[in-house]
Scaffold this motif. Structure first.
Motif, mmCIF file in Angstrom:
data_model
loop_
_atom_site.group_PDB
_atom_site.id
_atom_site.type_symbol
_atom_site.label_atom_id
_atom_site.label_comp_id
_atom_site.label_asym_id
_atom_site.label_seq_id
_atom_site.Cartn_x
_atom_site.Cartn_y
_atom_site.Cartn_z
ATOM 1 N N ARG A 1 -7.630 36.579 24.558
ATOM 2 C CA ARG A 1 -8.091 37.121 23.274
ATOM 3 C C ARG A 1 -7.868 36.068 22.194
ATOM 4 O O ARG A 1 -6.890 35.338 22.242
ATOM 5 N N PRO A 2 -8.767 36.014 21.257
ATOM 6 C CA PRO A 2 -8.527 35.096 20.139
ATOM 7 C C PRO A 2 -7.220 35.465 19.439
ATOM 8 O O PRO A 2 -6.842 36.634 19.382
ATOM 9 N N ARG A 3 -6.541 34.500 18.922
ATOM 10 C CA ARG A 3 -5.226 34.706 18.303
ATOM 11 C C ARG A 3 -5.277 35.754 17.190
ATOM 12 O O ARG A 3 -4.375 36.543 17.039
ATOM 13 N N TRP A 4 -6.352 35.786 16.418
ATOM 14 C CA TRP A 4 -6.414 36.714 15.292
ATOM 15 C C TRP A 4 -6.620 38.163 15.738
ATOM 16 O O TRP A 4 -6.504 39.067 14.951
ATOM 17 N N ASN A 5 -6.954 38.419 16.995
ATOM 18 C CA ASN A 5 -7.120 39.779 17.493
ATOM 19 C C ASN A 5 -5.907 40.293 18.261
ATOM 20 O O ASN A 5 -5.939 41.394 18.775
ATOM 21 N N ARG A 6 -4.889 39.490 18.384
ATOM 22 C CA ARG A 6 -3.698 39.919 19.107
ATOM 23 C C ARG A 6 -2.943 40.941 18.278
ATOM 24 O O ARG A 6 -2.916 40.864 17.047
ATOM 25 N N PRO A 7 -2.304 41.891 18.961
ATOM 26 C CA PRO A 7 -1.517 42.889 18.217
ATOM 27 C C PRO A 7 -0.384 42.219 17.442
ATOM 28 O O PRO A 7 0.189 41.228 17.903
ATOM 29 N N ARG A 8 -0.102 42.772 16.288
ATOM 30 C CA ARG A 8 1.013 42.239 15.510
ATOM 31 C C ARG A 8 2.311 42.624 16.188
ATOM 32 O O ARG A 8 2.409 43.657 16.834
#
Length: 94
Positions: free
Chosen positions: A42-49
């Motif tokens: 997954r792109p880094r910006w879509n990873r869960p916080r």
């Protein structure tokens, strides 16, 4: 007052012998396979916080995860996420 507090004495009095539970090989293999399952790139910006928490875990559990090499926290998170996703599937959640 003497060296130990009342609270420390109560803790010592309540101390229970710890039991070491050995994992069966099949359970250990299952846990390792859960940790190794790729969740997809997954792109880094879509990873869960991530949320920093304090969690009390049995020493034996942490030692076992650490014995498998670096990244034990990531492996624990992956296993918990997998269990969560399977629970959601069973409950019909999305």
């Amino acid at each position: 007052m003497t060296g130990k507090s009342k609270k420390a004495k109560r803790r010592k009095a309540r101390a229970r012998p710890t039991k070491t539970i050995e994992l069966h090989a099949s359970v250990e293999d299952d846990l390792l396979s859960l940790a190794d399952v790729e969740t997809g790139a997954r792109p880094r910006w879509n990873r869960p916080r991530k949320l920093r928490i304090s969690l009390r875990v049995d020493t034996e559990v942490v030692d076992w995860f650490k014995s498998k090499g670096p990244g034990y926290q990531t492996r624990i998170n992956r296993i918990l996420r997998r269990v969560m996703m399977e629970g959601k599937k069973r409950a019909g959640e999305r």
